[in-house]
Design an enzyme around this catalytic site. Structure first.
Site, PDB file in Angstrom:
ATOM      1  N   GLY B  54       0.794  -1.234   0.000  1.00  0.00           N
ATOM      2  CA  GLY B  54       0.000   0.000   0.000  1.00  0.00           C
ATOM      3  C   GLY B  54       0.815   1.267   0.000  1.00  0.00           C
ATOM      4  O   GLY B  54       0.268   2.359  -0.142  1.00  0.00           O
ATOM      5  N   CYS B 264     -27.938 -10.044 -15.886  1.00  0.00           N
ATOM      6  CA  CYS B 264     -27.402  -9.698 -17.204  1.00  0.00           C
ATOM      7  C   CYS B 264     -28.400 -10.144 -18.276  1.00  0.00           C
ATOM      8  O   CYS B 264     -28.825 -11.297 -18.294  1.00  0.00           O
ATOM      9  CB  CYS B 264     -26.060 -10.376 -17.418  1.00  0.00           C
ATOM     10  N   CYS B 267     -26.357 -12.921 -20.685  1.00  0.00           N
ATOM     11  CA  CYS B 267     -26.006 -14.281 -20.239  1.00  0.00           C
ATOM     12  C   CYS B 267     -26.898 -14.766 -19.093  1.00  0.00           C
ATOM     13  O   CYS B 267     -26.842 -15.941 -18.723  1.00  0.00           O
ATOM     14  CB  CYS B 267     -24.541 -14.355 -19.836  1.00  0.00           C
ATOM     15  N   CYS B 289     -23.314  -7.692 -18.213  1.00  0.00           N
ATOM     16  CA  CYS B 289     -22.053  -7.853 -17.477  1.00  0.00           C
ATOM     17  C   CYS B 289     -21.029  -6.829 -17.961  1.00  0.00           C
ATOM     18  O   CYS B 289     -20.881  -6.637 -19.165  1.00  0.00           O
ATOM     19  CB  CYS B 289     -21.442  -9.234 -17.718  1.00  0.00           C
ATOM     20  N   CYS B 295     -18.929 -12.697 -19.547  1.00  0.00           N
ATOM     21  CA  CYS B 295     -20.306 -12.754 -20.056  1.00  0.00           C
ATOM     22  C   CYS B 295     -20.404 -13.764 -21.201  1.00  0.00           C
ATOM     23  O   CYS B 295     -21.307 -14.592 -21.241  1.00  0.00           O
ATOM     24  CB  CYS B 295     -20.734 -11.366 -20.530  1.00  0.00           C
TER      25      CYS B 295
END
Ligand SMILES: [Zn+2]
Lengths: 193, 313
Positions: B54, B264, B267, B289, B295
């Protein structure tokens, strides 16, 4: 040239693995014809050049390693307390680790990288079984035993002291002559039991 | 080696952005474009970034043959890491086919010859802008994020010297205050993308403009996560199995985006991050998606399952 470049890329990815999964052993490809210092040289070729400085301490191969690193990578030499990289021959710093530069609070990343170069693969010592490593890169909450044996307990105690003021500190690679490397990040928590 | 001697012989780059800055000198290029010295510097800095999760580490950014803001940071990191054993995937906001993603992919392939893929599971190196692939990553993968603004404290403090001091002292009180005022004013934390996270309990970090959906997935990741900002010349990292906590308050817990039961429309998946899109002139909206490769995989899997069912009938 190309062969060396690709070896450095491969070896770098392994060093990155070692630093991001502390306590685990990875294996470097060693350049031909450098006997016992080949593994240390592989680390040097990956990371050193004229932009950084090195100090080689310890017994045995230290003079040979120092001159080979300088000749091959053009790395500058510096006193222990100022060096970006400290190569420690014979695997023991004898208190030298404590003198390493640990960075500034505004730039802790300036802290040195220590490379402990073992001159042979030590077996028989069970010191490592008394060590627990935990923290970033280590999956088990309760910690792991370092995979590499033969590192004196005293060196773990030294590193604990050097890295007591996180994020100030040093990061470490332990290198065996057969190319095996284990990393310890300064974020790695070390417990000695 | 000066960078001007390290240009591809046949750049074959489709967009004008890519040609900007390309010299006419036709010399043999270095493997992966960057000279070895530039790679070594990035490699050294990246090890430090990994060792201090970080924490932002500065590096000397090189000029790249793409316009800044197009992922020069992520690209430099990718080029410093990549080798003949890699399989590369590049996505832009979840899409493998966006102009940005395609340009970066083609460039890297031209200077390295590595195979490309859209399949998250087979990629060894994934460069991304603004998303984490939907499929779970594994331990042998590297995810490289393109970062526009690396400093999470920039929101509350313009001075670089002062933000460095704040990181040094782990003094993040002004960030907390900012979020608190947000709650007082709007009754919620309005920070959407670039949601600040605490890494390993010590460093406040900007996760790049990924949705909160992905912010939650930074915690205890299986893969090594790498971040690079080209303009501001900063690298930072999150190793696998590292604690990553979005800043939150007891009464205002961190929440990911809610799609209110939508799935979605392509899909049928209900468990992925969705983009709302306008489908026709009347302004009708639907959800699909955001991860296009995922997807497509789900759609094919769905079609195969339907076919199997048909056969059993
Ligand atoms: Zn879908």
């Amino acid at each position: 040239m190309d062969e060396g470049m690709h070896r450095n890329q491969k070896n770098y990815r392994r060093l990155l693995d070692a630093m991001s999964c502390p306590g685990r052993i990875v294996r470097l490809e060693i350049p031909d014809g450098h006997a016992s210092i080949g593994a240390a040289l592989a680390v040097g070729q990956c990371l050193l050049d004229s932009e950084v400085s090195v100090c080689v301490i310890g017994n045995g191969d230290a003079p040979a390693l120092q001159s080979t690193l300088a000749a091959v990578t053009h790395v500058r030499t510096a006193p222990l307390a100022k060096a970006d990289f400290i190569f420690i021959c014979a695997g023991q710093s004898l208190g030298g680790a404590r003198l390493a530069w640990r960075g500034r609070s505004e730039a802790p990343e300036e802290g040195a990288t220590l490379v402990y170069c073992h001159d042979f693969v030590r077996t028989g010592s069970s010191d490592h079984l008394r060590i627990r490593l935990s923290g970033p890169g280590i999956a088990r909450q309760e910690g792991i035993v370092p995979e590499m044996s033969g590192i004196p307990l005293e060196e773990f105690r030294e590193l604990l002291a050097v890295n007591a003021d996180y994020p100030l500190g040093v990061d470490v690679f332990f290198v065996r002559p057969n190319g095996e490397v284990m990393g310890l990040a300064r974020a790695t928590r070390i417990q000695v039991r | 080696m000066p960078l001007t001697t390290a240009m591809p012989t046949q750049p074959n780059l489709p967009s004008t952005h890519w040609r900007a800055g390309m010299p006419s000198a036709r010399k043999r290029y270095s493997y992966a474009f960057l000279d070895e010295g530039a790679k070594r510097e990035i490699r050294r800095k990246l090890l430090k970034a990994v060792a201090i999760p970080g924490c932002q580490v500065s590096f000397g950014s090189r000029e790249m043959p793409i316009a800044r803001g197009w992922g020069t940071g992520g690209l430099q990191l990718t080029l410093s890491l990549i080798g003949p054993d890699d399989v590369l995937k590049v996505i832009d906001q979840g899409s493998d086919d966006s102009v940005n993603a395609v340009n970066i992919k083609k460039f890297v392939r031209n200077v390295t010859g590595v195979p490309l893929t859209t399949d998250t599971r087979v990629a060894t190196l994934i460069q991304t802008r603004h998303r984490i692939p939907e499929e779970p990553l594994h331990a042998n993968q590297l995810l490289v994020f393109q970062v526009p603004i690396p400093e999470p404290l920039r929101l509350v403090e313009p001075s670089e010297r002062k933000t460095r001091r704040m990181h040094a002292e782990a003094d993040y009180s002004r960030m907390w205050l900012y979020l608190y005022e947000d709650i007082v004013r709007f009754n919620e934390i309005t920070v959407g993308a670039r949601y600040p996270v605490m890494v390993n309990g010590r460093h406040l970090m900007d996760p790049s403009p990924i949705p909160r959906w992905d912010v939650a997935r930074l915690n205890q990741s299986e893969a090594l996560l790498l971040f690079c900002a080209g303009r501001e010349k900063r690298i930072y990292a999150i190793p696998a199995h590292t604690d990553v906590e979005p800043l939150s308050f007891e009464d205002f817990a961190f929440r990911v985006e809610n799609f209110h039961g939508h799935c979605c429309s392509r899909c049928g998946c209900a468990g992925s991050f969705l983009d709302e899109v306008i489908v026709d002139e009347s302004g009708r909206r639907t959800f699909i998606c955001s991860d296009t490769a995922y997807c497509e995989k789900m759609r094919r899997r769905g079609a195969a399952a339907d076919a199997a069912q048909e056969e059993n009938r």
